[in-house]
Design a protein around this motif. Structure first.
Motif, PDB file in Angstrom:
ATOM      1  N   SER A   1     -41.320  22.967 -21.564  1.00 36.81           N
ATOM      2  CA  SER A   1     -41.108  21.279 -21.729  1.00 36.81           C
ATOM      3  C   SER A   1     -41.375  21.000 -22.907  1.00 36.81           C
ATOM      4  N   LEU A   2     -41.593  22.307 -23.777  1.00 37.70           N
ATOM      5  CA  LEU A   2     -41.796  21.965 -25.396  1.00 37.70           C
ATOM      6  C   LEU A   2     -40.267  22.763 -26.133  1.00 37.70           C
TER       7      LEU A   2
ATOM      8  N   SER B   1     -42.053  16.340 -25.374  1.00 35.07           N
ATOM      9  CA  SER B   1     -42.661  17.303 -24.587  1.00 35.07           C
ATOM     10  C   SER B   1     -42.946  16.762 -23.292  1.00 35.07           C
ATOM     11  N   PHE B   2     -43.833  15.205 -23.356  1.00 34.37           N
ATOM     12  CA  PHE B   2     -44.572  15.211 -22.315  1.00 34.37           C
ATOM     13  C   PHE B   2     -43.829  14.123 -21.008  1.00 34.37           C
ATOM     14  N   LEU B   3     -42.443  13.298 -21.930  1.00 31.91           N
ATOM     15  CA  LEU B   3     -42.145  11.808 -21.714  1.00 31.91           C
ATOM     16  C   LEU B   3     -41.375  11.729 -21.394  1.00 31.91           C
ATOM     17  N   PHE B   4     -40.233  11.869 -22.321  1.00 28.19           N
ATOM     18  CA  PHE B   4     -39.003  11.456 -22.145  1.00 28.19           C
ATOM     19  C   PHE B   4     -37.904  12.145 -23.599  1.00 28.19           C
ATOM     20  N   SER B   5     -36.865  12.653 -23.350  1.00 30.61           N
ATOM     21  CA  SER B   5     -36.573  13.450 -23.713  1.00 30.61           C
ATOM     22  C   SER B   5     -34.860  12.612 -23.374  1.00 30.61           C
ATOM     23  N   PRO B   6     -33.612  13.084 -24.702  1.00 27.99           N
ATOM     24  CA  PRO B   6     -32.656  12.510 -25.096  1.00 27.99           C
ATOM     25  C   PRO B   6     -31.848  14.284 -24.712  1.00 27.99           C
TER      26      PRO B   6
ATOM     27  N   GLN C   1     -36.732  21.243 -16.649  1.00 22.50           N
ATOM     28  CA  GLN C   1     -37.477  20.421 -18.464  1.00 22.50           C
ATOM     29  C   GLN C   1     -37.770  19.193 -17.969  1.00 22.50           C
ATOM     30  N   GLY C   2     -36.931  18.167 -16.859  1.00 24.03           N
ATOM     31  CA  GLY C   2     -37.181  17.044 -16.626  1.00 24.03           C
ATOM     32  C   GLY C   2     -35.568  16.537 -15.948  1.00 24.03           C
TER      33      GLY C   2
ATOM     34  N   TRP D   1     -42.049  14.719 -16.700  1.00 25.97           N
ATOM     35  CA  TRP D   1     -43.908  14.600 -15.626  1.00 25.97           C
ATOM     36  C   TRP D   1     -43.602  14.757 -14.418  1.00 25.97           C
ATOM     37  N   ASN D   2     -41.838  15.205 -14.015  1.00 22.91           N
ATOM     38  CA  ASN D   2     -41.333  15.032 -12.408  1.00 22.91           C
ATOM     39  C   ASN D   2     -41.882  16.726 -11.520  1.00 22.91           C
TER      40      ASN D   2
END
Length: 268
Positions: free
Chosen positions: A73-74, A37-42, A233-234, A65-66
């Motif tokens: 994000s969740l 949710s808050f750092l990395f996601s594939p 999301q990222g 986080w960007n």
């Protein structure tokens, strides 16, 4: 005759083991939830809309986080975050993953082209940003082998020097104000090559695919339109795996031959 005390101890030990296992699984789930949710996601590339930068079968990591955090994000867009926290506006040229409006139930990946207040237009396949043509330079064709997860229309089919089928697309380099550049494909005329002028409203961005004639994006009123910043999301940062689709997940010995090794570790 069974020993009641020993039976009670065995039962207590078994319950304790189950409790420890459950606690471990809950902690693991929370850890994965926080990281994702808050750092990395594939993210796996499902289509060719971002060719030539991403291929079908690419697996990416995005950093979360960007652009700040919102419910999107969740996992499953759980409504646990009101609005946006730690908000930040992306830069033009970022490749971002977002929840695709209006349904907000699918993850898409596109390039950020327009920021709030920008005007965007396409004229004859030329990107016009804030009234000025974005430089577009013709470079060598983009060539990609035909594989189980990627083919092309007959007009773009060719053979390489060894007679293997390939796809060949006209390729260009676009350079945004400030000097940031990236590669795009132009397959010829399409209805989205000529548009009206779009003015990006506050709190939104204008997203486009690099495969300009094979991308549903903000140019289309019946597609995503302008994307709210809270849907971001990222930011895509690195390719950690890539497969051409020829492997079977149930046959591990086929994995090495299907892996596009040169793409692993490729940054954005």
């Amino acid at each position: 005759m069974a020993n009641p005390a020993r039976a009670r101890r065995a039962s207590s030990t078994q319950k304790s083991e189950w409790r420890e296992t459950l606690v471990f699984l809950v902690k693991l789930a929370l850890f994965v939830f926080v990281i994702r949710s808050f750092l990395f996601s594939p993210f796996v590339i499902p289509s060719g809309s971002m060719l030539p930068r991403t291929l079908i079968g690419d697996y990416l990591f995005i950093t979360k986080w960007n652009y700040g955090y919102s419910r999107h994000s969740l996992p499953l867009s759980l409504p646990l975050i009101p609005g946006r926290i730690l908000p930040s506006t992306p830069e033009r040229g970022d490749v971002a993953v977002f929840k695709a409006p209006p349904a907000d139930n699918e993850d898409w990946i596109k390039r950020v082209i327009g920021l709030p207040g920008d005007t965007i237009q396409m004229r004859g396949g030329q990107l016009i940003l804030n009234g000025r043509a974005v430089p577009k330079q013709r470079i060598a064709d983009f060539v990609l082998p035909v594989t189980p997860n990627f083919g092309c229309e007959a007009v773009f089919q060719d053979d390489d020097a060894e007679g293997r089928p390939i796809c060949r697309y006209p390729q260009y380099r676009e350079t945004l104000p400030g000097g940031r550049s990236y590669l795009v494909l132009d397959q010829g005329f399409s209805p989205a090559d000529d548009t009206g002028v779009f003015t990006v409203p506050a709190g939104h961005v204008f997203m486009m695919g690099d495969n300009r004639d094979d991308s549903k994006d903000s140019r289309f009123a019946d597609s995503i339109g302008f994307v709210p910043l809270e849907n971001l999301q990222g930011k895509a940062v690195v390719t950690f795996w890539s497969t051409d689709g020829s492997a079977s997940w149930l046959k591990p010995w086929t994995w090495p031959g299907a892996t596009r090794w040169s793409r692993i570790g490729e940054g954005f």
